[in-house]
Every structure is written in C-alpha cells, then in structure tokens.
Design a protein around this motif. Structure first.
Motif, PDB file in Angstrom:
ATOM      1  N   SER A   2       0.840  -1.204   0.000  1.00  0.00           N
ATOM      2  CA  SER A   2       0.000   0.000   0.000  1.00  0.00           C
ATOM      3  C   SER A   2       0.872   1.250   0.000  1.00  0.00           C
ATOM      4  CB  SER A   2      -0.900   0.012   1.238  1.00  0.00           C
ATOM      5  OG  SER A   2      -0.114   0.222   2.408  1.00  0.00           O
ATOM      6  N   GLU A   4       0.365   3.663   1.860  1.00  0.00           N
ATOM      7  CA  GLU A   4       0.539   4.021   3.274  1.00  0.00           C
ATOM      8  C   GLU A   4       1.792   3.370   3.855  1.00  0.00           C
ATOM      9  OE1 GLU A   4      -1.887   4.038   7.520  1.00  0.00           O
ATOM     10  OE2 GLU A   4      -2.714   2.937   5.817  1.00  0.00           O
ATOM     11  N   ALA A 120     -10.275  12.736  -3.201  1.00  0.00           N
ATOM     12  CA  ALA A 120     -10.946  11.973  -2.132  1.00  0.00           C
ATOM     13  C   ALA A 120     -12.176  11.261  -2.678  1.00  0.00           C
ATOM     14  CB  ALA A 120     -11.328  12.913  -0.992  1.00  0.00           C
ATOM     15  N   GLY A 123     -11.459   7.997  -4.100  1.00  0.00           N
ATOM     16  CA  GLY A 123     -10.947   6.975  -3.191  1.00  0.00           C
ATOM     17  C   GLY A 123      -9.506   7.132  -2.748  1.00  0.00           C
ATOM     18  N   LYS A 125      -6.705   8.342  -0.402  1.00  0.00           N
ATOM     19  CA  LYS A 125      -6.638   8.802   0.996  1.00  0.00           C
ATOM     20  C   LYS A 125      -5.294   9.449   1.315  1.00  0.00           C
ATOM     21  CE  LYS A 125      -9.944   5.576   2.915  1.00  0.00           C
ATOM     22  NZ  LYS A 125     -10.221   4.246   2.509  1.00  0.00           N
ATOM     23  N   PHE A 126      -4.292   9.178   0.461  1.00  0.00           N
ATOM     24  CA  PHE A 126      -2.958   9.757   0.657  1.00  0.00           C
ATOM     25  C   PHE A 126      -2.591  10.583  -0.574  1.00  0.00           C
ATOM     26  CE2 PHE A 126      -3.221   6.241   3.519  1.00  0.00           C
ATOM     27  CZ  PHE A 126      -2.538   6.675   4.650  1.00  0.00           C
ATOM     28  N   GLN A 150      -9.890  13.320   6.708  1.00  0.00           N
ATOM     29  CA  GLN A 150      -9.638  11.925   6.304  1.00  0.00           C
ATOM     30  C   GLN A 150      -8.478  11.784   5.319  1.00  0.00           C
ATOM     31  OE1 GLN A 150     -12.149  13.871   5.364  1.00  0.00           O
ATOM     32  NE2 GLN A 150     -13.137  13.224   3.463  1.00  0.00           N
ATOM     33  N   ILE A 151      -7.948  12.910   4.836  1.00  0.00           N
ATOM     34  CA  ILE A 151      -6.849  12.859   3.867  1.00  0.00           C
ATOM     35  C   ILE A 151      -5.512  13.112   4.561  1.00  0.00           C
ATOM     36  CG2 ILE A 151      -5.859  13.905   1.790  1.00  0.00           C
ATOM     37  CD1 ILE A 151      -8.368  12.268   1.264  1.00  0.00           C
ATOM     38  N   THR A 152      -4.515  12.284   4.213  1.00  0.00           N
ATOM     39  CA  THR A 152      -3.166  12.405   4.779  1.00  0.00           C
ATOM     40  C   THR A 152      -2.198  12.776   3.665  1.00  0.00           C
ATOM     41  OG1 THR A 152      -3.730  10.718   6.412  1.00  0.00           O
ATOM     42  CG2 THR A 152      -1.394  11.195   6.113  1.00  0.00           C
ATOM     43  N   ASN A 172      -2.163  15.518   9.845  1.00  0.00           N
ATOM     44  CA  ASN A 172      -2.487  15.005   8.509  1.00  0.00           C
ATOM     45  C   ASN A 172      -1.253  14.874   7.600  1.00  0.00           C
ATOM     46  OD1 ASN A 172      -2.195  17.787   8.326  1.00  0.00           O
ATOM     47  ND2 ASN A 172      -3.881  18.082   6.868  1.00  0.00           N
TER      48      ASN A 172
END
Length: 206
Positions: A2, A4, A120, A123, A125-126, A150-152, A172
């Motif tokens: 991922s 992340e 966002a 889909g 998120k980063f 919700q976004i980093t 964030n």
C-alpha cells in the motif's frame, strides 16, 4: 503493497534527479543505508526509467518509485521500469483512470481544497501536497485538515531540514519529500559517505 506502508517507511522521501546513470546504484545504496527506505526518482531526465531499474537491483529492500508522472507516457515508463510506486505533481482525469487500472500504489498531487476533494471522491486517501511552501505550507495543510481530516499528505516542494519537523508535527502529514540530502557537489564528487550521512540526518527528523 500500500502507499501508506511505503510512505510510513521513513519520515522523509528523497526526491531524486539522476543526471548520470553510473550514480544510480551507489546513490540508492547511500540513501537506503542512511535510513531512507522510499526513493522517488523523478522522470525529468532521459535516463530516469533506466536508473529506477538499476536502483531496484542495487537495493532490492528499498521502495523505488517514480515522480513527475504527468501523462500516459510517463505512467507507462514507470510500469515498464518496475516502479514500486508513482507520484504525480498534480492530477487530471487521464491519470486517475490510469492509476485505478494499475496495482502500483499511486500518490497524486494536490494543492487546493477542490483538488483534495476531487481525489478523495475517487478513493485516494494519501496525497502529495505540492508545491508545499509555495502553496501555503503548514498553515494551508492545517486549514485543509479541518474540513477534510480523512486525507493524509506527503508535502513536497521547498521543504528543508529546518522546516521538515513543522510539517511532520501536523496530524495530517505522514512524511515529507525533500532534496536537501542530495547535495549536487557531493554527488558529482561521488562522495557517497557524505550523502549517507545527510540521509541519516534526514531519516532521524521527527
């Protein structure tokens, strides 16, 4: 894999421009040995894709990705080079479609609340926050974080060793992108030990 996990591997992602192919392998080793686990190789030079392959061979444990992915040609070049991840400075419909069609982790760039909301909704998120300093820096990220928590982000652009901790202190922000550990003179002199020392200094930024 991922995006992340890749971004969480170290607090700093070096943004690398390769001018000489012979520098690719020793530079990758110096950065990795200094504690920087994810390397973004910008597709700004004709040898960049080739450099990605050499760096992956030199340091198979590292995440070697491509940056400056701006269209289908650079996206396809990244896939062909075996990039572990891809980063774009901004985004458009073509890139969103390409990213969704691939298993390679993708970090799209955004600089405004509207761009962040658009990504966002697809889909993501980063995101890469670029150009970080020019687009408002930590104050802008704090402002975006209030309505869109919700976004980093991985902020990149104009960040230094001195300012990196200010970004990393934000809720964030997962990591920052930077070039300060890639001293051009040291690379030209092939002083890989000095580059490794700068990389270690960067990897210890909190």
């Amino acid at each position: 894999m991922s995006i992340e996990k890749i971004l969480a591997s170290a607090s700093v992602v070096p943004v690398v421009v390769i001018d000489n192919l012979e520098d690719a392998a020793p530079l990758a080793k110096a950065l990795y040995n200094g504690g920087l686990k994810a390397l973004e190789i910008t597709l700004r030079t004709p040898i960049a894709a080739q450099a990605v392959k050499l760096m992956k061979e030199a340091v198979p444990q590292a995440y070697v990705g491509t940056g400056t992915v701006i269209d289908k040609a650079s996206f396809d070049a990244s896939v062909e080079a075996g990039a572990d991840f891809m980063v774009s400075p901004g985004v458009n419909e073509e890139l969103i479609t390409l990213a969704k069609s691939s298993d390679i982790p993708f970090l799209p760039g955004a600089a405004t609340p509207s761009e962040v909301m658009t990504l966002a909704s697809h889909g993501f998120k980063f995101l890469k926050f670029f150009p970080a300093e020019a687009a408002g820096g930590t104050a802008m990220l704090k402002s975006i974080g209030a309505p869109i928590p919700q976004i980093t982000f991985c902020p990149t652009g104009g960040i230094t060793l001195a300012t990196a901790p200010d970004y990393l202190a934000l809720n964030n922000v997962i990591c920052v992108g930077g070039t300060w550990m890639l001293d051009k003179q040291l690379i030209q002199n092939k002083d890989w030990q000095a580059i490794e020392a700068l990389a270690r200094q960067a990897s210890e930024v909190k």
